[in-house]
Design a protein around this motif. Structure first.
Motif, PDB file in Angstrom:
ATOM      1  N   GLU A   1       0.852  -1.186   0.000  1.00 37.48           N
ATOM      2  CA  GLU A   1       0.000   0.000   0.000  1.00 37.48           C
ATOM      3  C   GLU A   1       0.888   1.237   0.000  1.00 37.48           C
ATOM      4  OE1 GLU A   1      -2.278   0.085   3.583  1.00 37.48           O
ATOM      5  OE2 GLU A   1      -0.510   0.096   4.885  1.00 37.48           O
TER       6      GLU A   1
ATOM      7  N   LYS B   1       4.088  -1.494 -10.805  1.00 38.79           N
ATOM      8  CA  LYS B   1       3.747  -0.321 -11.617  1.00 38.79           C
ATOM      9  C   LYS B   1       2.711  -0.674 -12.670  1.00 38.79           C
ATOM     10  CE  LYS B   1       6.933   2.452 -13.098  1.00 38.79           C
ATOM     11  NZ  LYS B   1       8.187   2.952 -13.714  1.00 38.79           N
TER      12      LYS B   1
ATOM     13  N   LYS C   1       0.518  -2.940 -12.495  1.00 37.84           N
ATOM     14  CA  LYS C   1      -0.752  -3.225 -11.820  1.00 37.84           C
ATOM     15  C   LYS C   1      -1.520  -1.941 -11.501  1.00 37.84           C
ATOM     16  CE  LYS C   1      -1.183  -7.753 -10.931  1.00 37.84           C
ATOM     17  NZ  LYS C   1      -2.419  -8.549 -11.140  1.00 37.84           N
ATOM     18  N   GLY C   2      -0.811  -0.813 -11.592  1.00 36.15           N
ATOM     19  CA  GLY C   2      -1.436   0.461 -11.260  1.00 36.15           C
ATOM     20  C   GLY C   2      -0.801   1.162 -10.094  1.00 36.15           C
TER      21      GLY C   2
ATOM     22  N   GLN D   1      -1.413   2.288  -4.913  1.00 27.66           N
ATOM     23  CA  GLN D   1      -2.828   2.477  -4.605  1.00 27.66           C
ATOM     24  C   GLN D   1      -3.642   1.302  -5.129  1.00 27.66           C
ATOM     25  OE1 GLN D   1      -3.749   5.359  -2.732  1.00 27.66           O
ATOM     26  NE2 GLN D   1      -5.473   3.979  -2.392  1.00 27.66           N
ATOM     27  N   ALA D   2      -3.277   0.811  -6.312  1.00 27.28           N
ATOM     28  CA  ALA D   2      -3.957  -0.357  -6.870  1.00 27.28           C
ATOM     29  C   ALA D   2      -3.659  -1.605  -6.053  1.00 27.28           C
ATOM     30  CB  ALA D   2      -3.534  -0.561  -8.333  1.00 27.28           C
ATOM     31  N   MET D   3      -2.407  -1.740  -5.584  1.00 30.08           N
ATOM     32  CA  MET D   3      -2.051  -2.891  -4.763  1.00 30.08           C
ATOM     33  C   MET D   3      -2.851  -2.890  -3.467  1.00 30.08           C
ATOM     34  SD  MET D   3      -0.037  -4.578  -6.626  1.00 30.08           S
ATOM     35  CE  MET D   3       0.043  -5.875  -5.410  1.00 30.08           C
ATOM     36  N   LYS D   4      -3.030  -1.717  -2.876  1.00 29.10           N
ATOM     37  CA  LYS D   4      -3.818  -1.625  -1.649  1.00 29.10           C
ATOM     38  C   LYS D   4      -5.253  -2.096  -1.889  1.00 29.10           C
ATOM     39  CE  LYS D   4      -5.467   1.551   1.906  1.00 29.10           C
ATOM     40  NZ  LYS D   4      -5.535   2.960   2.386  1.00 29.10           N
ATOM     41  N   LYS D   5      -5.836  -1.656  -2.990  1.00 27.66           N
ATOM     42  CA  LYS D   5      -7.215  -2.047  -3.313  1.00 27.66           C
ATOM     43  C   LYS D   5      -7.334  -3.556  -3.475  1.00 27.66           C
ATOM     44  CE  LYS D   5     -10.977  -1.178  -6.586  1.00 27.66           C
ATOM     45  NZ  LYS D   5     -11.395  -0.446  -7.814  1.00 27.66           N
ATOM     46  N   ILE D   6      -6.371  -4.151  -4.183  1.00 24.07           N
ATOM     47  CA  ILE D   6      -6.372  -5.600  -4.391  1.00 24.07           C
ATOM     48  C   ILE D   6      -6.213  -6.328  -3.056  1.00 24.07           C
ATOM     49  CG2 ILE D   6      -5.090  -7.531  -5.404  1.00 24.07           C
ATOM     50  CD1 ILE D   6      -4.302  -5.586  -7.696  1.00 24.07           C
TER      51      ILE D   6
ATOM     52  N   GLU E   1      -9.292  -6.172  -0.920  1.00 24.08           N
ATOM     53  CA  GLU E   1     -10.322  -7.072  -1.436  1.00 24.08           C
ATOM     54  C   GLU E   1     -10.042  -8.510  -1.026  1.00 24.08           C
ATOM     55  OE1 GLU E   1     -12.489  -8.321  -5.680  1.00 24.08           O
ATOM     56  OE2 GLU E   1     -10.813  -6.901  -5.665  1.00 24.08           O
TER      57      GLU E   1
ATOM     58  N   ASN F   1       1.381  -9.902  -1.694  1.00 25.72           N
ATOM     59  CA  ASN F   1       1.020  -9.367  -3.011  1.00 25.72           C
ATOM     60  C   ASN F   1       0.880 -10.446  -4.081  1.00 25.72           C
ATOM     61  OD1 ASN F   1       1.081  -6.822  -1.923  1.00 25.72           O
ATOM     62  ND2 ASN F   1       2.813  -6.074  -3.124  1.00 25.72           N
TER      63      ASN F   1
END
Length: 248
Positions: A67, A143, A145-146, A149-154, A157, A226
């Motif tokens: 994150e 990178k 993956k987005g 911030q994208a890793m945190k969302k994943i 979830e 991750n």
């Protein structure tokens, strides 16, 4: 030795009362150290402690890259690569520039002086080139993956799938209060040692490795770093539902 269930629950109640906003810090302390994500009990600092003028040092080995992090709050962050970044043997260090100094404890070995490494672009000694190469691959993967911030969302979830089930289950119970739960490590128990042992055995037979909790606390623990796909978490929850139905 495994921690007894009643002792574990008492320990959890004690942790609930910790006020991170009002830590008792010695006046002569040089810095305050925290383990940002503790893997044994599945605890995470979701609220960073206030340390005043004391330098905050954090071990982020088990949740680095999971994150976004405001690095300006820390004097030093270090992270072993082996959880989310790359092979064991590589350590990432983020250090405030004013802390890169020759003012160290007398007798400090050369290899433990951050200034030596900084002045030599981390090339004072022969670096673990292959491990660093793999880390670079992981950085690019994140990178693509987005970003963080994208890793945190994943990761949120994935964790919510498991925690939501634990909160609704009549057999399995999480051992951490919601506000302190880790996104990376989720420990849980049934409350019966023999049932825990049966679950661990049957889970391994189904292909779920390393479900057994740390030897100091027992129970079960799943680590969803991750690299763990969301499908893996869903498969575990489905197995847990099946086990619960068959062992009422």
């Amino acid at each position: 030795m495994k921690m007894k269930l009643e002792d574990l629950l008492k320990h959890i109640e004690k942790l609930k009362k910790v006020n991170r906003k009002n830590l008792k810090i010695s006046d002569d302390a040089d810095f305050v150290y925290i383990c940002h994500n503790e893997t044994v009990h599945g605890l995470k600092y979701n609220d960073i402690p206030e340390t005043g003028d004391k330098i905050l040092v954090a071990d982020m080995s088990s949740d680095f890259l999971s994150e976004p992090v405001d690095v300006s709050k820390y004097g030093l962050i270090y992270a072993g690569a082996q959880k989310n970044v790359g092979p064991a043997g590589v350590v990432v260090v983020i250090i405030r520039e004013d802390l890169i100094t020759d003012d160290v404890i007398p007798g400090t070995p050369t290899m433990l002086k951050y200034k030596i490494h900084a002045d030599n672009d981390s090339l004072y000694n022969t670096p673990p080139a292959y491990g660093i190469y793999i880390c670079g691959k992981v950085f690019n993967w994140v990178k693509n993956k987005g970003g963080l911030q994208a890793m945190k969302k994943i990761n949120e979830e994935k964790a919510s799938i498991l925690y939501d089930y634990l909160d609704s289950s009549s057999m399995f119970k999480g051992t951490v209060v919601k506000k302190d739960r880790s996104l990376m490590n989720a420990p849980f128990i049934t409350g019966r040692n023999e049932l825990d042992a049966k679950f661990i055995k049957e889970a391994k037979a189904e292909g779920f490795e390393n479900i057994k909790g740390h030897r100091t606390v027992g129970g079960m623990r799943t680590s969803i770093y991750n690299a763990m796909p969301i499908e893996g978490v869903k498969a575990l929850v489905e197995f847990m539902k099946k086990f619960e139905e068959e062992n009422k």
